[in-house]
Design an enzyme around this catalytic site. Structure first.
Site, PDB file in Angstrom:
ATOM      1  N   SER A  19     -56.969  20.582 -58.880  1.00  0.00           N
ATOM      2  CA  SER A  19     -55.895  20.513 -57.510  1.00  0.00           C
ATOM      3  C   SER A  19     -56.660  19.479 -56.666  1.00  0.00           C
ATOM      4  O   SER A  19     -55.501  19.094 -55.534  1.00  0.00           O
ATOM      5  CB  SER A  19     -56.174  21.758 -56.894  1.00  0.00           C
ATOM      6  OG  SER A  19     -55.016  22.721 -57.507  1.00  0.00           O
ATOM      7  N   LYS A  22     -53.789  17.064 -55.714  1.00  0.00           N
ATOM      8  CA  LYS A  22     -52.704  17.052 -54.757  1.00  0.00           C
ATOM      9  C   LYS A  22     -52.947  16.192 -53.653  1.00  0.00           C
ATOM     10  O   LYS A  22     -52.155  15.895 -52.686  1.00  0.00           O
ATOM     11  CB  LYS A  22     -52.935  18.489 -53.997  1.00  0.00           C
ATOM     12  CG  LYS A  22     -52.165  19.547 -55.051  1.00  0.00           C
ATOM     13  CD  LYS A  22     -52.279  20.881 -54.498  1.00  0.00           C
ATOM     14  CE  LYS A  22     -51.642  22.066 -55.330  1.00  0.00           C
ATOM     15  NZ  LYS A  22     -52.656  22.449 -56.292  1.00  0.00           N
ATOM     16  N   SER A  75     -53.950  25.212 -51.621  1.00  0.00           N
ATOM     17  CA  SER A  75     -53.624  24.307 -53.038  1.00  0.00           C
ATOM     18  C   SER A  75     -52.501  25.101 -53.630  1.00  0.00           C
ATOM     19  O   SER A  75     -52.704  25.517 -54.803  1.00  0.00           O
ATOM     20  CB  SER A  75     -54.938  24.616 -53.627  1.00  0.00           C
ATOM     21  OG  SER A  75     -54.958  23.610 -54.638  1.00  0.00           O
TER      22      SER A  75
END
Length: 238
Positions: A19, A22, A75
């Protein structure tokens, strides 16, 4: 802050980044200069994402700002998919992510989805640190990164978002007062990941921890904090 690498181990090895992907998603989104107060309707594809999620349901209306906070703080895979869908669709959004990586000279980076669920998406510690350095040029990104928690409202529900970065939360054992924030990530293949920045006496350092062999959930946070603390103490700026 200069982009110079001070400490590295396997720093150019492309590995899954989970993640922390992101960070690039936030860059691409914020560069489009969105109206963050605009409310969008979440569809079933976004709402049904697996892994870390905000918990938003199909048909809910929510602001783009709230979705960005959900993407970066908890997240939320559902939140970042909703953003990507609103921003031209997921395939186009991912194409823009890879184009931005190319523009930034991130030679070890290839991404396949906006959330980081796809472990074919790889980067290196150097690339991720440079990516985060660029993301810090956006005021909204910096603001969200420093939030210990936030509460956001959709058309039907309220969501309390707690920052997954242990270095930001004052109630956490690994709290680091100098932090500028950071982005966590985890998949079984990627392990626990964290890219985090801190500022002391006007100097900014960024630590990117990937492919850690420490399986503890706080392993990447402990390593990032140790790297930042040690490097502040052993670096002389001219």
């Amino acid at each position: 802050g200069s982009g110079r690498m001070l400490i590295g181990k396997d720093a150019r090895r492309p590995v899954p980044i989970a993640s922390t992907t992101k960070v690039m998603s936030a860059i691409v989104f914020l560069e489009s200069k969105p109206n963050l107060d605009e409310r969008v309707t979440v569809d079933s594809e976004a709402a049904n994402q697996i892994g870390s999620i905000m918990g938003i349901g199909a048909g809910e209306q929510i602001s783009l700002r709230s979705l960005l906070e959900g993407s970066l703080l908890v997240s939320g895979n559902d939140a970042i998919y909703a953003i990507a869908q609103h921003s031209g669709g997921v395939p186009t959004f991912v194409e823009r992510m890879n184009q931005k990586a190319h523009e930034l000279g991130l030679v070890d980076t290839t991404l396949y989805d906006p959330a980081g669920l796809e472990d074919r998406g790889v980067s290196s510690a150097v690339d991720l640190a440079l990516m985060f350095r660029y993301a810090l040029t956006f005021d909204e990104f910096r603001r969200i990164m420093l939030l210990p928690e936030a509460t956001v409202m959709s058309s039907t529900d309220q969501y309390r978002l707690t920052n997954s970065n242990r270095l930001v939360r004052g109630d956490a054992p690994l709290y680091f007062p100098d932090t500028l924030g950071g982005k966590t990530g985890f998949t079984p293949d990627a392990g626990h990941c964290l890219v985090s920045a801190a500022e002391r006496d006007g100097h900014v350092l960024i630590a990117a921890v990937l492919a850690s062999d420490d399986t503890a959930t706080d392993g990447s946070a402990r390593e990032a904090r140790r790297l930042l603390e040690w490097t502040f103490e052993h670096t002389t700026w001219k």
